[in-house]
Enzyme design. Structure first.
Site, PDB file in Angstrom:
ATOM      1  N   ASN A   1      11.549  -4.968  -3.463  1.00 32.82           N
ATOM      2  CA  ASN A   1      10.422  -4.330  -4.271  1.00 32.82           C
ATOM      3  C   ASN A   1       9.280  -4.951  -3.506  1.00 32.82           C
ATOM      4  O   ASN A   1       8.900  -6.197  -3.752  1.00 32.82           O
ATOM      5  CB  ASN A   1      10.472  -4.526  -5.747  1.00 32.82           C
ATOM      6  CG  ASN A   1       9.295  -4.223  -6.304  1.00 32.82           C
ATOM      7  OD1 ASN A   1       8.098  -3.518  -6.005  1.00 32.82           O
ATOM      8  ND2 ASN A   1       8.949  -4.986  -7.496  1.00 32.82           N
ATOM      9  N   TRP A   2       8.609  -4.350  -2.660  1.00 26.79           N
ATOM     10  CA  TRP A   2       7.423  -4.675  -1.977  1.00 26.79           C
ATOM     11  C   TRP A   2       6.168  -4.972  -2.843  1.00 26.79           C
ATOM     12  O   TRP A   2       5.179  -5.529  -2.252  1.00 26.79           O
ATOM     13  CB  TRP A   2       7.210  -3.882  -0.720  1.00 26.79           C
ATOM     14  CG  TRP A   2       8.168  -4.069   0.326  1.00 26.79           C
ATOM     15  CD1 TRP A   2       9.097  -4.679   0.446  1.00 26.79           C
ATOM     16  CD2 TRP A   2       8.221  -3.128   1.360  1.00 26.79           C
ATOM     17  NE1 TRP A   2       9.818  -4.545   1.538  1.00 26.79           N
ATOM     18  CE2 TRP A   2       9.143  -3.475   2.275  1.00 26.79           C
ATOM     19  CE3 TRP A   2       7.119  -2.195   1.903  1.00 26.79           C
ATOM     20  CZ2 TRP A   2       9.342  -3.149   3.755  1.00 26.79           C
ATOM     21  CZ3 TRP A   2       7.356  -1.599   3.337  1.00 26.79           C
ATOM     22  CH2 TRP A   2       8.796  -2.013   3.975  1.00 26.79           C
ATOM     23  N   LYS A   3       6.072  -4.232  -4.053  1.00 30.50           N
ATOM     24  CA  LYS A   3       4.981  -4.264  -4.863  1.00 30.50           C
ATOM     25  C   LYS A   3       3.806  -3.721  -4.107  1.00 30.50           C
ATOM     26  O   LYS A   3       3.899  -2.732  -3.076  1.00 30.50           O
ATOM     27  CB  LYS A   3       4.739  -5.700  -5.422  1.00 30.50           C
ATOM     28  CG  LYS A   3       5.957  -6.253  -6.128  1.00 30.50           C
ATOM     29  CD  LYS A   3       5.777  -7.543  -6.665  1.00 30.50           C
ATOM     30  CE  LYS A   3       7.089  -8.267  -7.172  1.00 30.50           C
ATOM     31  NZ  LYS A   3       6.963  -9.269  -8.326  1.00 30.50           N
TER      32      LYS A   3
ATOM     33  N   HIS B   1       9.720  -1.886 -14.572  1.00 34.48           N
ATOM     34  CA  HIS B   1       9.466  -3.339 -14.064  1.00 34.48           C
ATOM     35  C   HIS B   1       8.406  -4.029 -14.991  1.00 34.48           C
ATOM     36  O   HIS B   1       7.777  -3.445 -15.699  1.00 34.48           O
ATOM     37  CB  HIS B   1       8.824  -3.013 -12.679  1.00 34.48           C
ATOM     38  CG  HIS B   1       8.820  -4.585 -11.963  1.00 34.48           C
ATOM     39  ND1 HIS B   1       7.930  -5.403 -12.172  1.00 34.48           N
ATOM     40  CD2 HIS B   1       9.874  -4.965 -11.130  1.00 34.48           C
ATOM     41  CE1 HIS B   1       7.969  -6.415 -11.298  1.00 34.48           C
ATOM     42  NE2 HIS B   1       9.086  -6.227 -10.772  1.00 34.48           N
TER      43      HIS B   1
ATOM     44  N   GLU C   1      15.910  -8.664 -14.886  1.00 29.70           N
ATOM     45  CA  GLU C   1      15.056  -9.586 -14.427  1.00 29.70           C
ATOM     46  C   GLU C   1      14.038 -10.421 -15.590  1.00 29.70           C
ATOM     47  O   GLU C   1      13.143 -10.001 -16.275  1.00 29.70           O
ATOM     48  CB  GLU C   1      14.133  -8.681 -13.682  1.00 29.70           C
ATOM     49  CG  GLU C   1      14.410  -8.018 -12.422  1.00 29.70           C
ATOM     50  CD  GLU C   1      13.329  -7.662 -11.574  1.00 29.70           C
ATOM     51  OE1 GLU C   1      13.603  -8.149 -10.562  1.00 29.70           O
ATOM     52  OE2 GLU C   1      12.398  -7.076 -12.008  1.00 29.70           O
TER      53      GLU C   1
ATOM     54  N   GLY D   1      11.693  -9.557  -4.821  1.00 19.93           N
ATOM     55  CA  GLY D   1      10.453  -9.245  -4.535  1.00 19.93           C
ATOM     56  C   GLY D   1       9.889  -9.768  -3.360  1.00 19.93           C
ATOM     57  O   GLY D   1      10.018  -9.518  -2.348  1.00 19.93           O
ATOM     58  N   GLY D   2       9.174 -11.190  -3.686  1.00 19.27           N
ATOM     59  CA  GLY D   2       8.473 -11.794  -2.614  1.00 19.27           C
ATOM     60  C   GLY D   2       9.359 -12.034  -1.370  1.00 19.27           C
ATOM     61  O   GLY D   2       9.016 -11.714  -0.016  1.00 19.27           O
TER      62      GLY D   2
HETATM   63  C1  PEP Z   1      10.421  -8.322  -8.745  1.00 17.45           C
HETATM   64  O1  PEP Z   1       9.328  -8.022  -8.676  1.00 17.45           O
HETATM   65  O2  PEP Z   1      11.251  -7.437  -9.023  1.00 17.45           O
HETATM   66  C2  PEP Z   1      10.962  -9.645  -8.513  1.00 17.45           C
HETATM   67  C3  PEP Z   1      12.184 -10.167  -8.661  1.00 17.45           C
HETATM   68  O3  PEP Z   1      10.086 -10.471  -7.697  1.00 17.45           O
HETATM   69  P1  PEP Z   1      10.401 -12.174  -7.136  1.00 17.45           P
HETATM   70  O4  PEP Z   1      11.616 -11.879  -6.213  1.00 17.45           O
HETATM   71  O5  PEP Z   1       9.312 -12.276  -6.148  1.00 17.45           O
HETATM   72  O6  PEP Z   1      10.472 -12.951  -8.139  1.00 17.45           O
END
Ligand code: PEP
Length: 254
Positions: A11-13, A98, A170, A237-238
């Site tokens: 998930n690039w956000k 999300h 999550e 995510g990141g």
């Molecule tokens: C996400 O945005 O779904 C996520 C899990 O972010 P991160 O991996 O950065 O915690």
């Protein structure tokens, strides 16, 4: 344990414009483990979607999705994107519920349920995100919160619809914080999600629904999380923003 191939989703956000999306896939695609029995999914921002679709081409092992959809197919909803539009652009998946949508944009469970139905109607597979806050976990309410989030979506859903969902657990306290759930915590919640699915939808759908873990997944913790019971993949995510890092995570699944 679900009988599915692992799903590694990114998930690039609100990161990576079109040029960055092209550069990401140019680096990623040649590095993907050849013949690996896994599905890769990437959720670029809407404005980078076309560039990502162009870069991925017809590769069957890389799916693209959108990060958010509206529940109506069209209309006077300035700034929104509809599921049929996303499907027409080549999306196969839609992220729904999300925690950033729920917490920062006030998305309710009712809206999440409508979005899941809109995605299904448009032929998209919804990747439904659920998870508790730290406060809820510390109050011992984590499983109940997640079951309520699931029930809001699964209530009244047809078996055909239910069979097309993916779920991401999550925990909100683990997203973007660097704090990861212990593999045993993840396994416990995944077991509870599987039980919910068994009760609501029967063993076949429960066994075939991919349940991913998300929350500060990195190359150095991916293998342990992916080996935890009932974890069928990860939503990243990141660490999905860098192609080399994302490939390392994919390798942990293969
Ligand atoms: C996400 O945005 O779904 C996520 C899990 O972010 P991160 O991996 O950065 O915690």
């Amino acid at each position: 344990m679900a009988m599915t191939r692992p799903v590694i989703a990114g998930n690039w956000k609100m990161h990576h414009d079109a040029a960055a999306a092209r550069a990401f896939f140019a680096e990623l695609l040649p590095e993907l483990p050849a013949g690996a029995d896994l599905t890769l999914a990437v959720f670029p921002p809407a404005l980078s979607f076309a560039a990502a679709a162009d870069a991925v081409g017809a590769r069957p092992d890389v799916l693209l999705g959108v990060q958010n959809i509206h529940w109506e197919a069209s209309g006077a909803f300035t700034g929104e994107l509809s599921a049929p539009m996303a499907a027409a652009a080549g999306a196969r998946l839609a992220l729904v519920g999300h925690s950033e949508r729920r917490q920062l944009f006030g998305e309710t469970s009712r809206q999440t349920a409508l979005k899941v139905r809109a995605a299904l109607d448009a032929g998209l597979a919804p990747l439904l995100c659920v998870g508790e806050t730290l406060e809820q976990r510390e109050a011992g309410a984590a499983e109940q919160v997640v079951r309520e989030q699931l029930a809001a979506v699964y209530d009244g859903l047809s078996p055909e619809g239910a069979a097309r969902l993916l779920i991401a657990y999550e925990p909100v306290w683990a997203i973007g914080t660097g704090r990861t759930a212990e593999p045993s915590d993840a396994a416990g919640m995944h077991r509870s999600i599987r039980r919910f699915l068994e009760q609501r939808c029967g063993g076949e759908i429960a066994g075939a629904t991919p349940v991913l873990y998300g929350g500060s997944v990195k190359p150095d913790n991916a293998r342990d999380l992916l080996s935890a019971g009932d974890v069928d993949g990860v939503l990243v995510g990141g660490a999905s923003l860098n192609a080399a890092t994302f490939v390392e995570i994919a390798r942990a699944a293969s």
